[in-house]
Motif scaffolding. Structure first.
Motif, PDB file in Angstrom:
ATOM      1  N   TYR A 280       0.790  -1.241   0.000  1.00  8.87           N
ATOM      2  CA  TYR A 280       0.000   0.000   0.000  1.00  8.87           C
ATOM      3  C   TYR A 280       0.820   1.288   0.000  1.00  8.87           C
ATOM      4  CZ  TYR A 280      -3.426  -3.463   1.464  1.00  8.87           C
ATOM      5  OH  TYR A 280      -4.214  -4.567   1.532  1.00  8.87           O
ATOM      6  N   TRP A 281       2.077   1.210   0.446  1.00  6.60           N
ATOM      7  CA  TRP A 281       2.808   2.449   0.724  1.00  6.60           C
ATOM      8  C   TRP A 281       4.088   2.602  -0.074  1.00  6.60           C
ATOM      9  CZ3 TRP A 281       0.100   5.690   3.827  1.00  6.60           C
ATOM     10  CH2 TRP A 281      -0.910   5.111   4.631  1.00  6.60           C
ATOM     11  N   SER A 282       4.381   1.640  -0.973  1.00  5.27           N
ATOM     12  CA  SER A 282       5.704   1.679  -1.601  1.00  5.27           C
ATOM     13  C   SER A 282       5.693   2.387  -2.947  1.00  5.27           C
ATOM     14  CB  SER A 282       6.224   0.253  -1.776  1.00  5.27           C
ATOM     15  OG  SER A 282       5.376  -0.428  -2.674  1.00  5.27           O
ATOM     16  N   ARG A 283       4.515   2.556  -3.538  1.00  2.67           N
ATOM     17  CA  ARG A 283       4.500   3.129  -4.880  1.00  2.67           C
ATOM     18  C   ARG A 283       4.943   4.586  -4.867  1.00  2.67           C
ATOM     19  NH1 ARG A 283       0.539   1.110  -9.474  1.00  2.67           N
ATOM     20  NH2 ARG A 283       0.966   2.642 -11.074  1.00  2.67           N
ATOM     21  N   TRP A 284       4.422   5.349  -3.916  1.00  2.00           N
ATOM     22  CA  TRP A 284       4.834   6.742  -3.757  1.00  2.00           C
ATOM     23  C   TRP A 284       5.032   7.019  -2.277  1.00  2.00           C
ATOM     24  CZ3 TRP A 284       0.012   5.975  -6.435  1.00  2.00           C
ATOM     25  CH2 TRP A 284       0.153   5.948  -7.827  1.00  2.00           C
ATOM     26  N   GLU A 285       6.070   7.732  -1.956  1.00  2.00           N
ATOM     27  CA  GLU A 285       6.416   8.091  -0.581  1.00  2.00           C
ATOM     28  C   GLU A 285       5.227   8.764   0.133  1.00  2.00           C
ATOM     29  OE1 GLU A 285       9.514   7.614   0.778  1.00  2.00           O
ATOM     30  OE2 GLU A 285       8.861   8.520   2.680  1.00  2.00           O
ATOM     31  N   GLY A 286       4.831   8.186   1.231  1.00  2.00           N
ATOM     32  CA  GLY A 286       3.839   8.847   2.085  1.00  2.00           C
ATOM     33  C   GLY A 286       2.394   8.776   1.608  1.00  2.00           C
ATOM     34  N   LEU A 287       2.138   8.088   0.497  1.00  2.00           N
ATOM     35  CA  LEU A 287       0.759   8.001  -0.002  1.00  2.00           C
ATOM     36  C   LEU A 287       0.245   6.568   0.078  1.00  2.00           C
ATOM     37  CD1 LEU A 287       0.909  10.165  -3.269  1.00  2.00           C
ATOM     38  CD2 LEU A 287       0.190  10.875  -0.977  1.00  2.00           C
ATOM     39  N   TYR A 288      -1.011   6.419   0.487  1.00  2.00           N
ATOM     40  CA  TYR A 288      -1.663   5.107   0.470  1.00  2.00           C
ATOM     41  C   TYR A 288      -2.246   4.910  -0.918  1.00  2.00           C
ATOM     42  CZ  TYR A 288      -5.207   1.507   1.277  1.00  2.00           C
ATOM     43  OH  TYR A 288      -5.984   0.382   1.193  1.00  2.00           O
ATOM     44  N   PHE A 289      -1.811   3.848  -1.591  1.00  2.00           N
ATOM     45  CA  PHE A 289      -2.302   3.550  -2.929  1.00  2.00           C
ATOM     46  C   PHE A 289      -3.419   2.515  -2.820  1.00  2.00           C
ATOM     47  CE2 PHE A 289      -1.429   0.908  -6.927  1.00  2.00           C
ATOM     48  CZ  PHE A 289      -2.322   1.639  -7.678  1.00  2.00           C
ATOM     49  N   ALA A 290      -4.618   2.908  -3.260  1.00  2.00           N
ATOM     50  CA  ALA A 290      -5.803   2.077  -3.059  1.00  2.00           C
ATOM     51  C   ALA A 290      -5.931   0.968  -4.105  1.00  2.00           C
ATOM     52  CB  ALA A 290      -7.048   2.965  -3.082  1.00  2.00           C
ATOM     53  N   GLY A 291      -5.247   1.117  -5.254  1.00  2.00           N
ATOM     54  CA  GLY A 291      -5.391   0.113  -6.311  1.00  2.00           C
ATOM     55  C   GLY A 291      -6.494   0.447  -7.302  1.00  2.00           C
ATOM     56  N   ASP A 292      -7.129   1.608  -7.134  1.00  2.00           N
ATOM     57  CA  ASP A 292      -8.220   2.012  -8.024  1.00  2.00           C
ATOM     58  C   ASP A 292      -7.778   3.150  -8.951  1.00  2.00           C
ATOM     59  OD1 ASP A 292      -9.859   0.256  -6.744  1.00  2.00           O
ATOM     60  OD2 ASP A 292     -11.328   1.715  -6.064  1.00  2.00           O
ATOM     61  N   GLY A 293      -8.263   3.077 -10.182  1.00  2.00           N
ATOM     62  CA  GLY A 293      -8.130   4.211 -11.069  1.00  2.00           C
ATOM     63  C   GLY A 293      -9.296   5.164 -10.812  1.00  2.00           C
TER      64      GLY A 293
END
Ligand code: WT7
Length: 651
Positions: free
Chosen positions: A491-504
């Protein structure tokens, strides 16, 4: 979602303003957005004051070690006490908590808050007798009956994290979850009613235990259908023997705000399900506040009904914890919408005078197909608010829902959230927002979400990108059970400090958010999350299968449908329809009925890149009957011709 559907969506011009009466007495008004924006933590602290705490917290949020959040640090709280005891103590013990409706007609039970509290205390005492202690994990594999809610709250009362496994999941799926969280006790039932017949649960528990060894000490069994069950003396215990005999007095311990409340397994992009960990204080604040705000809940007069199964997160947050913490009166229905007739849901709405109704787009599309005349036979005039969850709601379904169920007056809240988020994060507020059919609109007060591009830059209005959450929220998952590293990586590795939900997602010209579906290898079938990899490994575990690739293809009814491409082993003699049926059943056995592929194509090869990665995008083109896209990066560009010729010759 295709580009064409997308641009159709963006051209959607209709707006539905809040009904004046609702707006005038709404629980939450415009002002909440500004207040939350000026001090997010103070906003959530105020929401936390709606609950009963033992020790009050010293710090609202500890974000000193991201992505590991702690909310209401130092506070102590008991979720079951907040859901039950405090209502009874405030003189609301005689209020109905659950109007339970069994699938067989006239099989109903009303439980008041006082009765539910007594049952939960008895169950907590019985679990203690069975040796369950604070911190122990308890698996729950149950039909939709009141005892399921009782079991969850008894665990919460003791501080024994529960893991509810959806009753439609297989013995294998149950076994892997029990093993992963090392559950000592499984609570189950002989069976439940589905589609007009008893459907057994206990055999799957027996099978699961045979796989996991002697990890599980006891199985507590509710008698629901009366069907025969195998019995392991010394291990299996009837619920009515131990719970009914137990005392209704139970002193509840206050748990640390960050004490684990439950683990809910959900599919990720790999084969192994992830154990989403939710803790107590923040989760209860997030779910109870959003339930009150998004559904504009008036506990004295509303009758609320969420149709989700308690085995999913929606059942946890918006049937058990949120609504009960708010003292709601709600409907809980055991069976399917068509048993014994297709008007069953609306009959229930009429009977109990349901005012707030929360369901999934896939159900709405099913009712559209069944016809307007079915709901029209029943009085639905009590309904004042409608909710949608699980997948994007297409404008046609939205309009049908509003008109045929909501009497053209009830606003619709399209609520975006996830198992991981625990609480609704993006949704209209019914007294504030002019809803657009198909858009989840804006982040709730106290929630920070954005749509960003590959470089994590917020996209301008009118553009698409990835949905992220930029600040922590109270009900967020704390980690993955036993796997902090996977939690960070996922959840957190794609961009520093952001939660990536997996949704477009896309921001329209007004900045409102439109969800566009998953951008990873996760499918959404009827609002249920399935992993392509998990189904692929189920297929490959069949002795005749050499290789498999699975894609989610657009489906009118279920949103997406599972489509599989399979290469057989040389030794596989039989082929054709029988084998396809066998493989479909094999997937159901390995994972559960919901994972059954709609379509399986036996193919000679799969499209792979030079590094051996399967190009699912091309298979999706085939499954969705489109012109196949760019094949230049394939190791062997003729493979797609082979697959397409197979498709052309298929029945
Ligand atoms: C995924 C989460 C939240 C409980 C049910 C599903 C999709 C969920 C919406 C919505 C568009 C939605 C997303 C999300 N989703 N609600 N209102 N609009 N998409 O929980 O199994 O954890 O799945 O469901 O893709 O990531 P889940």
């Amino acid at each position: 979602m295709s580009e064409e559907t997308l641009s159709n969506l963006m051209n959607e011009q209709r707006r539905f303003a809040p009904p004046a009466e609702l707006a005038a007495s709404a629980n939450v008004t415009e002002e909440a957005y500004e207040r939350a924006a000026s001090d997010r933590e103070a906003f959530w602290a105020e929401a936390a004051e709606r609950l009963d705490w033992g020790q009050k917290w010293d710090q609202v949020l500890d974000w000193s070690n991201p992505p590991f959040a702690k909310w209401f640090v130092g506070g102590t709280i008991n979720a079951a006490v907040n859901c039950l005891d405090r209502h009874v103590e405030a003189g609301r013990g005689d209020k109905v908590a659950l109007h339970w409706v069994g699938e067989p007609e006239d099989d109903t039970r009303d439980l008041t808050y006082a009765q539910l509290k007594d049952e939960v205390c008895r169950a907590a005492n019985a679990l203690t007798e069975l040796g369950v202690q604070k911190g122990d994990r308890v698996a729950i594999y149950m039909p939709m009956i009141p005892e399921t809610v009782v079991a969850m709250l008894a665990c919460a009362r003791l501080g024994a994290p529960h893991t509810v496994v959806f009753g439609g999941f297989s013995a294998d799926a149950l076994a892997s979850r029990v093993t992963d969280c090392e559950a000592k006790v499984i609570i189950t039932a002989d069976g439940g009613y589905r589609r007009g017949a008893p459907s057994a649960l206990k055999p799957a528990v027996d099978e699961a235990i045979a796989k996991v060894g002697d990890l599980v000490r006891n199985v507590l069994v509710v008698r629901r259908t009366g069907q025969d069950v195998d019995w392991a003396e010394g291990r299996d215990v009837w619920w009515h023997d131990v719970v009914d005999a137990a005392s209704a007095e139970h002193e509840a311990e206050l748990h640390d705000s960050e004490h684990p409340l439950y683990v809910m397994y959900t599919s990720g992009t790999t084969g192994k399900p992830k154990g989403i960990l939710h803790t107590t204080g923040g989760y209860l604040v997030g779910t109870s506040w959003t339930h009150w705000a998004v559904f504009d809940l008036k506990p004295e007069t509303d009758v609320y009904w969420c149709t989700a199964d308690v085995g999913w997160v929606t059942g946890h947050s918006y049937m058990v914890y949120g609504p009960l913490a708010n003292g709601s009166t709600q409907v809980m229905y055991e069976g399917t919408p068509d048993a014994p007739h297709k008007g069953r849901w609306w009959e229930i709405v009429e009977k109990y005078g349901v005012t707030i109704f929360y369901t999934a787009p896939t159900a709405i599309r099913t009712f559209m197909k069944w016809g307007d005349e079915i709901p029209a036979k029943y009085d639905r005039s009590s309904i004042r608010l409608l909710g949608s969850v699980g997948e994007p709601i297409n404008p046609e379904a939205y309009i049908w829902y509003r008109k045929n169920i909501g009497g053209d007056k009830a606003p619709i809240v399209d609520t975006w959230w996830q198992t991981e988020t625990g609480q609704i994060l993006i949704s209209p507020l019914p007294g504030v927002t002019s809803g657009k059919p198909g858009s989840a609109m804006t982040p709730l007060p106290g929630v920070a979400a954005d749509v960003v591009d590959d470089e994590a830059r917020p996209v301008p209005n009118g553009s698409g990108g990835y949905l992220v959450l930029t600040q922590p929220w109270p009900a967020m998952l704390r980690t993955l059970w036993g796997d902090d590293q996977r939690f960070k990586d996922t959840y957190w590795s794609r961009w520093e400090g952001l939660y990536f939900a997996g949704d477009g997602a896309k921001k329209d010209d007004d900045g409102d958010i439109w969800l566009l579906g998953r951008v990873d290898d996760v499918m959404n079938v009827s609002g249920h999350r399935l992993s392509t990899t998990e189904i692929e490994s189920a297929l490959v575990s069949h002795p005749m299968v050499a290789e498999a690739a699975v894609v989610g293809a657009a489906d009118e009814m279920t949103g997406q449908a599972v489509c599989a491409f399979v290469i057989l082993r040389e030794s596989a003699g039989v082929q054709g329809d029988d084998l396809v049926t066998e493989l479909r059943n094999h997937v159901a056995k390995e994972i559960g009925g919901i994972a059954k592929p709609r379509q399986i194509m036996i193919v000679p090869e799969l499209p792979k890149t030079r590094s051996g990665k399967i190009m699912r995008r091309l298979l999706k083109d085939v499954a969705e009957h489109r012109e196949v896209g760019d094949v230049t990066t394939l190791a062997d560009s003729t493979v797609m011709d082979l697959i397409k010729s197979k498709e052309a010759s298929a029945p």
